[in-house]
Design a protein around this motif. Structure first.
Motif, PDB file in Angstrom:
ATOM      1  N   ALA A   1      -8.239  -6.546  -4.143  1.00 41.89           N
ATOM      2  CA  ALA A   1      -6.947  -6.459  -3.220  1.00 41.89           C
ATOM      3  C   ALA A   1      -6.051  -7.328  -4.243  1.00 41.89           C
ATOM      4  O   ALA A   1      -4.624  -6.651  -4.950  1.00 41.89           O
ATOM      5  CB  ALA A   1      -6.160  -7.487  -2.045  1.00 41.89           C
TER       6      ALA A   1
ATOM      7  N   TYR B   1      -8.434   5.723   1.690  1.00 38.74           N
ATOM      8  CA  TYR B   1      -8.226   5.250  -0.062  1.00 38.74           C
ATOM      9  C   TYR B   1      -8.867   3.701   0.290  1.00 38.74           C
ATOM     10  O   TYR B   1      -7.600   3.081   1.573  1.00 38.74           O
ATOM     11  CB  TYR B   1      -6.405   5.365  -0.684  1.00 38.74           C
ATOM     12  CG  TYR B   1      -6.417   4.461  -1.554  1.00 38.74           C
ATOM     13  CD1 TYR B   1      -6.920   5.173  -3.187  1.00 38.74           C
ATOM     14  CD2 TYR B   1      -6.505   2.424  -1.547  1.00 38.74           C
ATOM     15  CE1 TYR B   1      -6.358   4.341  -4.430  1.00 38.74           C
ATOM     16  CE2 TYR B   1      -5.952   2.038  -3.011  1.00 38.74           C
ATOM     17  CZ  TYR B   1      -5.594   2.642  -4.558  1.00 38.74           C
ATOM     18  OH  TYR B   1      -5.578   2.120  -5.389  1.00 38.74           O
ATOM     19  N   THR B   2      -9.607   3.069  -0.082  1.00 36.70           N
ATOM     20  CA  THR B   2     -10.250   1.987   0.205  1.00 36.70           C
ATOM     21  C   THR B   2     -10.102   0.926  -1.252  1.00 36.70           C
ATOM     22  O   THR B   2      -9.687   1.592  -2.299  1.00 36.70           O
ATOM     23  CB  THR B   2     -11.850   1.977   1.340  1.00 36.70           C
ATOM     24  OG1 THR B   2     -12.552   2.633   0.002  1.00 36.70           O
ATOM     25  CG2 THR B   2     -11.758   2.798   1.764  1.00 36.70           C
TER      26      THR B   2
ATOM     27  N   PRO C   1       0.959   2.198  -5.617  1.00 33.59           N
ATOM     28  CA  PRO C   1      -0.066   2.239  -4.233  1.00 33.59           C
ATOM     29  C   PRO C   1      -0.334   3.613  -4.684  1.00 33.59           C
ATOM     30  O   PRO C   1       0.503   4.548  -4.841  1.00 33.59           O
ATOM     31  CB  PRO C   1       1.695   2.360  -3.392  1.00 33.59           C
ATOM     32  CG  PRO C   1       2.539   1.979  -4.277  1.00 33.59           C
ATOM     33  CD  PRO C   1       2.670   1.501  -6.286  1.00 33.59           C
TER      34      PRO C   1
ATOM     35  N   VAL D   1      -5.038   3.771   4.537  1.00 33.76           N
ATOM     36  CA  VAL D   1      -5.716   2.538   3.580  1.00 33.76           C
ATOM     37  C   VAL D   1      -6.480   2.065   4.124  1.00 33.76           C
ATOM     38  O   VAL D   1      -6.000   1.177   5.546  1.00 33.76           O
ATOM     39  CB  VAL D   1      -4.553   2.769   3.122  1.00 33.76           C
ATOM     40  CG1 VAL D   1      -4.415   1.475   1.954  1.00 33.76           C
ATOM     41  CG2 VAL D   1      -3.646   3.616   2.025  1.00 33.76           C
TER      42      VAL D   1
ATOM     43  N   THR E   1       0.100  -1.508  -0.315  1.00 38.23           N
ATOM     44  CA  THR E   1      -0.186   0.219   0.266  1.00 38.23           C
ATOM     45  C   THR E   1       0.623   0.890   0.100  1.00 38.23           C
ATOM     46  O   THR E   1       0.072   2.547  -0.234  1.00 38.23           O
ATOM     47  CB  THR E   1      -0.901   0.238   1.233  1.00 38.23           C
ATOM     48  OG1 THR E   1      -0.123  -0.306   2.614  1.00 38.23           O
ATOM     49  CG2 THR E   1      -1.921  -1.081   1.217  1.00 38.23           C
TER      50      THR E   1
ATOM     51  N   LEU F   1      -3.432  -4.123  -5.981  1.00 38.67           N
ATOM     52  CA  LEU F   1      -2.295  -3.963  -5.782  1.00 38.67           C
ATOM     53  C   LEU F   1      -1.078  -5.074  -6.124  1.00 38.67           C
ATOM     54  O   LEU F   1      -0.210  -4.003  -6.118  1.00 38.67           O
ATOM     55  CB  LEU F   1      -2.669  -4.346  -4.041  1.00 38.67           C
ATOM     56  CG  LEU F   1      -3.655  -3.931  -2.924  1.00 38.67           C
ATOM     57  CD1 LEU F   1      -3.434  -4.037  -1.671  1.00 38.67           C
ATOM     58  CD2 LEU F   1      -3.202  -1.882  -3.328  1.00 38.67           C
TER      59      LEU F   1
END
Lengths: 423, 128, 493
Positions: free
Chosen positions: A229, A224-225, A237, A244, A109, A232
């Motif tokens: 996943a 930031y959500t 990032p 996050v 992240t 990523l």
């Protein structure tokens, strides 16, 4: 044992329970079943669910392959049947895995610190809002309408009772990204944070830096959500964000009809003491060996009680462990390759349909689908579960559906879906 | 333990020293020893105002948090930066180098109403 | 004294995964791509594509297996022996529960798949709802909350919504001084101020103190029953009457429900709303700190406020009802920790009604047995019959300079997990012990022997206890430095 307790019958154990409070009948629950009968009962129940269908559903819960090793590890009794690692000396296994988890979440992240996990993505979001309120001492929350609708629902439930007004800002009708003009119009000196999701609920990648600049110019934090996943592994990032939060279901966690999943929460270094949830830190034991322990516990409910950063007690250790094993198996190359495959599959599908938005999408996208429910009904006949009709959450997007393709989606099924769509 | 004569003390185990209208506030030796190893000190920034009897910060050990209450009210002129990096100083020198904040006292006449060193010594003796 | 339950054996060292990484290694395999490749930069824009994930691990599959297997051996677990953590209910986690939760139709059910293809999952939910309502004696239930504390929040929000609909949410929640820390924390998050109620000299709710505290500003009392001393609140019905007379409610923290299943029902003793911990009473694994499940059961008047969606049976099919205008909204996406619900239902099926009651009886018997065996050696500040757990004080040992936390660490050397230390707060130097029904007399006796041995060490060689544990791979850790200079992630040297 009864004699050792000075009792004649087991019933005397309950003399302390006043008669008025006692149950006056045997529980109306059938007598116990054998292991075979239990398995059989649940197999019969499972058979009433969709089995053997190809699915194009995403919308916060994704179909990704779960490497066999994941269940091998999480089935070990030492991980499965241990408690929260408060007793460091006999919990170094769990503590070490959480330390690795925190590290990898930071690496993915671009944040400095990450906690040991949250219940899920939806509950992590209100925690970010409450954290932003503590940090900024402001009270208004500004959330993008392109954040998962259920995450926003949960946010409203939490916020309402703390007197935190939640305002929403819209999305651009062409790109599907957040509407920066609407954001500008709604940002004020009272805004504690701006919450965005990327890829957003429509699968579109947001311009995080542009949004961060605007939030920061008003003294608000950027949250930031993410719900997917796997993104990523390929997306830049969100270094410009302050906090996050997200959902790790994609990392070897079964869809399981919506849970249990694992959420994450990470932040810039300076906010570490405002972070809710458990944190593992590195230290040494009395022999000078590296050791880990739960740390900064004074933030938490069992010490600070009504002044705690959150009432959260549980993390999702075992589920976070699934994600940890997954991240280590896939590693640096694998997460990128996985994300790239997802992108390719989804773009193939999109090429056969009519995307509603022209912003860059990751592994899901909104397709124009007049009579979406009818299309889905026809797909079911072909053993395909189609996408999510968006009218349910966005009335203005009636006649569209959200479709997802992952590394598990077969080309043949995408071709069939396109055929039904276009017929 | 010697509690400095020139300080005044509270029942919540803070000390305060007044000089030219500026009150220096800290926690007592007794308070730090009850808390054990101090790991973090949370203090207001200069410019903030504190209210007599109200909490203005906290001191943390590994497993406990203690609020600190203002013995006098006023505007914070200085917070002790040393404690941000060396919270352990609060265990080592609570009456000296590890003072917490300085406040421009809005009501210096409140000062004599607090306990003097002898009274505090008796109070701590009675409490433990 | 040489502990008889354990002896030393080899334990493998293991570095962090990052320290074993070498470029190019991989532990995964993806199928060959059956669609055209896509250039990420062209598809997403150069600014949206990341560089390689810096310092991310690169290891092989066998390295991953060995890594986690070695780490696992550094943990204590129920599978290794008694885990007498009071309040935590560390009972055996049956493996059939794990097996059924992994059946494909359940594990791979998507929460948005059509209801017509989700009837099995919905029926699991319905059956668990029915069983839990029978066990609690309440009228309606939501399975949405993810854990106990989350259930508490849901429950208090229900109270708030109900009172708000009556005109005012009120201001205050009362908690006894023996309460779990989550109770006051929850009340705070739900927007209430908290007032502590002092327990009486029996460690029970003090009815006079309570009556003085209850006024029209009080929304609810949060109470744990049996309380954190492991004792049934004998005045619970009267306490509930005091609250109800002022239009306030009683919330029950169901952490100790394992002492009541089949014996007494909260719905029958005045409780308006409560949560259950599926990971305690209903045997779903703690997993090193989660996941959990925190269903909330309520009396009828709170039903309209339960989170959306609600499960409804229409004709022969189950459906999710979102049309609930008075609902507090959602507390979690989707329908709850479904996988945990499956496990809890499997536990209920394995025991059946009579078996659930037997489990309660055994748990209470085990705890009373420990009280009788240990009371000659440890102070028992509230000396009365207990339910599922018993709380001693370290007063006798503290006089020799040894505290509850020291003895807990020494217990590790004898092959047991420590009991709960220093809780509840109303007992000075608490040793809170909960054996659960899982333990045989043989395991309990070994535990008793260990505790007696430690008590005599306190007399004869206190240093041994004060510097424990001695048998573990990792000795006492420096928590002070960890907190002063937090290192919460690995970085390359």
């Amino acid at each position: 044992m009864l004699a050792a307790c000075g009792l004649r019958s087991a019933n005397e154990l309950f003399d302390q329970v006043p008669a008025a409070a006692r149950i006056d009948h045997a529980l109306n629950i059938a007598p116990g079943l054998s292991e075979y009968e239990i398995a059989d009962t649940f197999r019969a129940l499972a058979a009433k669910n969709a089995v053997g269908y190809a699915s194009f559903l995403g919308a916060g819960v994704y179909s990704h392959y779960r490497p066999v090793v994941v269940d091998t590890i999480v089935s070990r009794g030492e991980f499965l049947t241990s408690y929260t690692p408060y007793q460091s000396e006999i919990s170094q296994g769990t503590l070490t895995t959480i330390f690795e988890f925190q590290t990898m979440i930071c690496q993915l992240t671009g944040m400095d610190v990450a906690n040991a996990s949250m219940y899920d993505g939806s509950t992590a979001v209100p925690e970010t809002a409450m954290m932003a309120v503590r940090v900024t001492k402001r009270h208004r929350i500004l959330v993008a309408r392109s954040v998962h609708p259920e995450y926003r629902d949960v946010l409203r439930t939490y916020a309402k009772n703390q007197g935190l007004p939640v305002d929403e800002f819209g999305y651009d009708d062409e790109s599907g990204k957040v509407d920066l003009g609407d954001l500008d119009a709604k940002l004020t000196r009272e805004t504690a944070c701006v919450i965005i999701q990327s890829p957003n609920f429509f699968g579109i990648v947001e311009d995080t830096n542009a949004i961060a600049e605007r939030a920061h110019a008003h003294g608000a934090l950027l949250v930031y959500t993410f719900a997917e996943a796997v993104s990523l592994g390929l997306l830049e990032p969100p270094r410009a964000a302050d906090i996050v939060a997200g959902e790790l279901q994609s990392y070897a966690i079964s869809p399981s009809y919506g849970g249990p999943f694992a959420g994450i929460m990470a932040a810039k270094e300076q906010f570490i003491r405002q972070l809710p949830g458990r944190l593992v830190g590195e230290t040494k034991d009395t022999n000078g060996n590296r050791a880990f322990c739960l740390t900064l516990a004074t933030r938490e409910q069992h010490i600070r009680r009504e002044k705690a950063t959150s009432n959260i007690c549980t993390n999702q250790a075992l589920i976070a462990l699934m994600a940890t094993v997954f991240m280590e198996l896939y590693g640096k190359q694998g997460l990128r390759e996985l994300a790239t495959q997802n992108l390719a599959k989804s773009r193939y599908l999109a090429s056969k349909l009519k995307p509603r938005f022209n912003g860059p999408s990751f592994n899901e996208f909104v397709a124009i689908a007049p009579g979406a429910d009818e299309i889905n009904r026809r797909l079911l006949e072909r053993k395909i579960i189609g996408g999510l009709p968006l009218a349910r959450f966005y009335p203005e997007l009636a006649g569209t559906m959200l479709l997802c393709a992952t590394e598990m989606t077969k080309r043949a099924d995408m071709d069939t879906l396109a055929e039904v769509f276009n017929s | 333990m010697n509690y400095p004569e020139k300080y005044r003390y509270t029942k919540e185990h803070e000390w305060v020293a007044l000089e030219d209208g500026i009150a220096t506030i800290g926690i007592t030796h007794h308070a730090q020893s009850e808390l054990g190893d101090i790991v973090y000190v949370d203090l207001p920034k200069p410019g903030a105002s504190v209210e007599k009897g109200k909490t203005f910060g906290s001191v943390e050990s590994v497993k406990a948090v203690s609020d600190i209450y203002a013995p006098v009210g006023g505007e914070v002129t200085e917070a002790n930066d040393l404690l941000a990096t060396k919270p352990e100083k609060l265990n080592e020198d609570p009456h000296g180098a590890a003072w917490l904040i300085r406040v421009r006292a809005s009501n210096p006449e409140e000062f004599p109403h607090l306990m003097d060193a002898a009274e505090y010594q008796t109070y701590v003796g009675a409490e433990s | 004294m040489i502990p008889s339950k354990v002896r030393r054996h080899l334990v493998q060292n293991e570095h962090l995964i990052f320290e074993q990484s070498s470029p190019g290694k991989k532990g995964y395999q993806l199928p060959a791509l059956d669609v055209p490749e896509v250039d990420s930069v062209a598809a997403l824009g150069a600014g949206n594509v990341r560089a390689a994930i810096e310092d991310f691990p690169e290891v092989s599959e066998v390295e991953v297996i060995r890594h986690f297997t070695r780490l696992s051996t550094w943990n204590y677990a129920i599978d290794l022996g008694m885990y007498p953590l009071g309040s935590c209910t560390m009972k055996y986690n049956p493996r059939i529960n794990e097996a059924v939760a992994r059946i494909e139709g359940l594990a791979w059910a998507h929460p948005y798949q059509p209801e017509s293809l989700s009837q099995g999952a919905m029926e699991v939910t319905e059956r668990l709802e029915q069983a839990l309502l029978e066990i609690t004696g309440l009228d309606a239930i939501t399975l949405q909350p993810a854990a106990g504390a989350h259930g508490e929040l849901t429950g208090i929000l229900l109270v708030r919504a109900f009172l708000e609909a009556q005109g005012s949410p009120r201001k205050r929640i009362l908690t006894p001084d023996s309460a779990h820390g989550t109770n006051p924390a929850t009340a705070g998050i739900a927007g209430y101020e908290v007032r502590n109620i002092r327990s009486n000299d029996q460690g029970m709710i003090d009815l006079e103190e309570l009556a003085r505290a209850v006024d029209s500003d009080v929304a609810a009392l949060m109470v744990t029953n049996p309380n954190t001393l492991g004792v049934f609140e004998e005045n619970i019905v009267k306490a509930a009457d005091i609250l109800h007379a002022k239009g306030a409610m009683v919330y029950m923290d169901g952490a100790n429900m394992n002492a009541l299943v089949g014996i007494a029902r909260p719905g029958d003793f005045g409780i308006d709303v409560m949560h259950l911990n599926l990971h305690k009473t209903f045997s779903t694994p703690h997993g090193g700190g989660g996941p959990g499940g925190g269903p909330v059961a309520v009396r009828k008047h709170l039903e309209p406020f339960l989170p959306v969606p609600r499960l409804r049976r229409l004709n022969d099919a189950l459906t999710w009802d979102y049309d609930r205008p008075q609902s507090i909204g959602k507390v979690k996406a989707f329908y709850g920790n479904f996988g945990v619900l499956v496990r809890a239902l499997a536990y209920i099926y394995a025991h059946g009604g009579p078996g659930l009651r037997n489990a309660t009886v055994d748990a209470v018997l085990n705890a009373n047995y420990l009280r009788h065996r240990l009371r000659p050696y440890f102070d028992l500040p509230y000396d009365r019959p207990n339910m599922h757990e018993v709380v001693f004080s370290d007063d006798r040992q503290a006089a020799k300079g040894v505290r509850t936390g020291d003895m807990a660490k020494r217990l590790i050397d004898y092959g047991f997990h420590p009991y709960t230390v220093s809780f509840p707060l109303i007992v000075h130097g608490a040793l809170m012990i909960e054996p659960t029904e899982t333990e045989s007399k043989r395991e309990l006796d070994q535990f008793v022997e260990a505790m007696i041995a430690i008590a005599s060490e306190v007399d004869d060689e206190p240093q041994t206890v004060l510097t424990a544990p001695h048998m573990t791979r990792t000795t006492k850790v420096d928590e002070v430095t960890a907190a002063r200079k937090p290192i919460v992630r690995w970085r390359p040297a």
